[in-house]
Scaffold this motif. Structure first.
Motif, mmCIF file in Angstrom:
data_model
loop_
_atom_site.group_PDB
_atom_site.id
_atom_site.type_symbol
_atom_site.label_atom_id
_atom_site.label_comp_id
_atom_site.label_asym_id
_atom_site.label_seq_id
_atom_site.Cartn_x
_atom_site.Cartn_y
_atom_site.Cartn_z
ATOM 1 N N LYS A 1 11.770 0.088 29.753
ATOM 2 C CA LYS A 1 11.897 -0.818 31.000
ATOM 3 C C LYS A 1 13.324 -0.255 31.762
ATOM 4 C CE LYS A 1 10.051 -4.999 28.991
ATOM 5 N NZ LYS A 1 9.214 -5.719 30.241
ATOM 6 N N ALA A 2 14.296 0.277 31.118
ATOM 7 C CA ALA A 2 15.374 0.419 31.753
ATOM 8 C C ALA A 2 15.275 1.759 32.429
ATOM 9 C CB ALA A 2 16.433 1.068 30.709
ATOM 10 N N LYS A 3 14.090 2.646 32.343
ATOM 11 C CA LYS A 3 14.058 3.976 32.971
ATOM 12 C C LYS A 3 13.073 3.562 34.124
ATOM 13 C CE LYS A 3 14.996 7.228 29.608
ATOM 14 N NZ LYS A 3 15.896 7.738 30.178
ATOM 15 N N LEU B 1 7.776 3.931 44.469
ATOM 16 C CA LEU B 1 8.876 2.968 44.915
ATOM 17 C C LEU B 1 9.822 2.717 43.571
ATOM 18 C CD1 LEU B 1 6.540 0.331 46.412
ATOM 19 C CD2 LEU B 1 8.286 1.871 47.441
ATOM 20 N N ALA B 2 9.618 3.090 42.327
ATOM 21 C CA ALA B 2 10.565 3.053 41.292
ATOM 22 C C ALA B 2 11.841 4.175 41.752
ATOM 23 C CB ALA B 2 9.885 3.446 40.225
ATOM 24 N N ASP B 3 12.813 3.843 41.182
ATOM 25 C CA ASP B 3 13.952 4.534 41.425
ATOM 26 C C ASP B 3 13.861 5.965 40.673
ATOM 27 O OD1 ASP B 3 16.979 4.856 42.272
ATOM 28 O OD2 ASP B 3 17.418 5.285 40.274
ATOM 29 N N GLN B 4 13.472 5.862 39.413
ATOM 30 C CA GLN B 4 13.072 7.254 38.569
ATOM 31 C C GLN B 4 11.607 7.096 38.402
ATOM 32 O OE1 GLN B 4 15.567 8.456 35.210
ATOM 33 N NE2 GLN B 4 16.903 6.355 35.651
ATOM 34 N N THR B 5 11.095 8.278 38.676
ATOM 35 C CA THR B 5 9.720 8.849 38.548
ATOM 36 C C THR B 5 9.463 9.921 37.942
ATOM 37 O OG1 THR B 5 9.510 9.360 40.689
ATOM 38 C CG2 THR B 5 9.083 6.982 40.366
ATOM 39 N N LEU B 6 8.096 10.227 37.576
ATOM 40 C CA LEU B 6 7.828 11.346 36.777
ATOM 41 C C LEU B 6 7.220 12.323 38.040
ATOM 42 C CD1 LEU B 6 5.424 10.494 33.667
ATOM 43 C CD2 LEU B 6 7.779 11.919 33.764
ATOM 44 N N ARG B 7 7.769 13.380 38.114
ATOM 45 C CA ARG B 7 7.293 14.492 38.989
ATOM 46 C C ARG B 7 7.183 16.115 38.487
ATOM 47 N NH1 ARG B 7 8.923 14.876 45.597
ATOM 48 N NH2 ARG B 7 6.871 16.109 46.186
ATOM 49 N N GLY B 8 6.196 16.588 38.254
ATOM 50 C CA GLY B 8 6.240 17.895 37.637
ATOM 51 C C GLY B 8 6.382 17.710 36.336
ATOM 52 N N GLY B 9 5.976 16.473 35.657
ATOM 53 C CA GLY B 9 6.314 16.231 34.097
ATOM 54 C C GLY B 9 7.787 15.790 33.710
ATOM 55 N N GLN B 10 8.636 16.080 34.839
ATOM 56 C CA GLN B 10 9.819 15.538 34.494
ATOM 57 C C GLN B 10 10.349 13.981 35.174
ATOM 58 O OE1 GLN B 10 12.229 17.523 32.495
ATOM 59 N NE2 GLN B 10 10.056 18.709 32.308
ATOM 60 N N LEU B 11 10.968 13.499 34.447
ATOM 61 C CA LEU B 11 11.493 12.051 34.951
ATOM 62 C C LEU B 11 12.823 12.148 35.730
ATOM 63 C CD1 LEU B 11 10.817 9.052 34.760
ATOM 64 C CD2 LEU B 11 12.307 8.791 32.703
ATOM 65 N N GLY B 12 13.053 11.890 36.714
ATOM 66 C CA GLY B 12 14.238 12.186 37.548
ATOM 67 C C GLY B 12 14.423 11.143 38.875
ATOM 68 N N LYS B 13 15.322 11.251 39.614
ATOM 69 C CA LYS B 13 15.511 10.509 40.933
ATOM 70 C C LYS B 13 14.359 10.855 41.797
ATOM 71 C CE LYS B 13 18.848 7.788 42.168
ATOM 72 N NZ LYS B 13 19.278 6.579 41.546
ATOM 73 N N ASN B 14 13.822 9.551 42.077
ATOM 74 C CA ASN B 14 12.740 9.587 43.138
ATOM 75 C C ASN B 14 12.737 10.512 44.387
ATOM 76 O OD1 ASN B 14 10.036 9.173 44.344
ATOM 77 N ND2 ASN B 14 10.043 6.811 43.780
ATOM 78 N N SER B 15 11.917 11.502 44.677
ATOM 79 C CA SER B 15 12.044 12.144 45.502
ATOM 80 C C SER B 15 11.004 12.172 46.730
ATOM 81 C CB SER B 15 12.631 13.845 45.343
ATOM 82 O OG SER B 15 11.320 14.187 44.445
ATOM 83 N N PHE B 16 10.061 11.341 46.367
ATOM 84 C CA PHE B 16 8.954 11.355 47.306
ATOM 85 C C PHE B 16 9.180 10.689 48.581
ATOM 86 C CE2 PHE B 16 6.499 10.934 43.055
ATOM 87 C CZ PHE B 16 5.604 12.181 43.091
ATOM 88 N N LYS B 17 8.806 11.405 49.731
ATOM 89 C CA LYS B 17 9.159 10.899 51.108
ATOM 90 C C LYS B 17 8.046 10.145 51.618
ATOM 91 C CE LYS B 17 13.361 12.768 50.681
ATOM 92 N NZ LYS B 17 14.393 11.967 50.499
#
Length: 346
Positions: free
Chosen positions: A207-209, A135-151
């Motif tokens: 917090k900002a991230k 639910l967060a706007d930016q999340t970790l995926r594959g070790g990288q922090l970026g725009k949430n792409s989970f569907k």
């Protein structure tokens, strides 16, 4: 003659100033949507017991209520701010700047924030980190922090149902939102080692991230009316709703709650703190309005009475989790002596 006119004008100004404080003949409370049903019930009982005009209670969200409360003194501003989190240092300072210098903080009980769904929806057993990742706007995926792409939720964790990520929850003005972000999203993010390291080194950057919620339609700010969220999840297949425990209890025949870290929200688990997303509820009172706003003292005493917020009190049937007896007795005594609060630390 001039002296007489001057004295008359001065008296008129004093009378006008007095009337600005005394013109309203009812108690006014504004703020948290979670505290709203408790406050309205207290208002009803207060009016029946005293015969006085029923207090005005508004659901504006904690932030909105405190902002109005801190706007100034007199009839144009609420006597009480209802809050589902403690007052912030910045809010306290705004109060002081506007001349609201004698604030009394009273804890009225506990609440849990639930993640709920229609009873026909599959069961969820979330960990806090799942809520952050979904639910967060930016999340970790594959070790990288970026725009949430989970569907879907099973992309977040294979043990979760294969349903789309869609949650309706409180807006930024709500104390429920503040508590949700702190207790669920930030705590969930801190379970992941790279983000835990960031939090230790630079909490502000952390917090900002991690704190902003998704803005791509997977998280929807649903306003301050938690009953409307209940209605929405009943009509929207697989949608989740985030709101206070009392609304779950009132609608238990049609909705259910997810487990968080293996714990279901109940009166017992919220009161003892084993349910991870639990919080304290407050009312803030302008001490100098006692004796000025008719009935304010009686309303505060009713709110903190055994009949209302004690064990087995009428607010417990509305979903309030009571304070332990010793804390309740201390709070009841505090409502009588009205000690002014110190500045919050943060």
């Amino acid at each position: 003659m001039n002296k007489l006119l001057g004295a008359t004008a001065a008296l008129a100004m004093l009378a006008a100033a007095d009337s600005a404080y005394a013109a309203r003949d009812y108690v006014w409370a504004a703020g948290s949507s979670t505290v709203f049903p408790f406050s309205t019930r207290v208002a009803e009982n207060y009016a029946k017991k005293t015969g006085k005009k029923s207090p005005k209670v508004e659901s504006l969200g904690t932030g909105g209520g405190i902002k109005m409360f801190c706007g100034g003194m007199g009839e144009k501003y609420p006597d009480i701010a209802n809050a589902s989190r403690p007052m912030k240092k910045s809010e306290f300072q705004a109060c002081q700047k506007a001349g609201v210098k004698d604030i009394v903080e009273l804890k009225i009980g506990f609440d849990g924030i639930v993640v709920a769904m229609d009873k026909k929806t599959p069961d969820f057993n979330f960990k806090l980190e799942h809520l952050y990742l979904g639910l967060a706007d930016q999340t970790l995926r594959g070790g990288q922090l970026g725009k949430n792409s989970f569907k879907t939720w099973n992309e977040v964790n294979s043990g979760l149902p294969k349903t789309r990520i869609l949650a309706y929850g409180p807006p930024p003005t709500s104390g429920t939102r503040d508590a949700w972000v702190e207790l669920a999203i930030e705590n969930g993010a801190s379970k992941l080692p790279p983000l835990a390291k960031l939090k230790d080194s630079d909490e502000k950057a952390f917090k900002a991230k991690v704190s902003p919620m998704r803005g791509d339609g997977a998280w929807i700010d649903a306003g301050e009316n938690d009953n409307a969220v209940v209605g929405t999840i009943q009509k929207t297949p697989n949608a989740l709703g985030v709101f206070g425990y009392s609304f779950l209890e009132q609608n238990a025949n049609t909705i259910k709650a997810a487990s968080i870290n293996g714990v279901k929200p109940t009166v017992a688990t919220i009161a003892n703190g084993t349910y991870p997303i639990s919080r304290s509820l407050f009312i803030y009172v302008k001490k100098s309005q006692i004796g000025v706003t008719p009935g304010l003292k009686e309303f505060v005493n009713e709110f903190t009475s055994d009949a209302a917020t004690g064990r087995g009190g009428y607010l417990q049937s509305r979903g309030l989790i009571p304070l332990p007896p010793q804390q309740h007795d201390a709070n009841k005594a505090k409502a009588k002596t009205l000690p002014v609060m110190a500045a919050p630390k943060s």
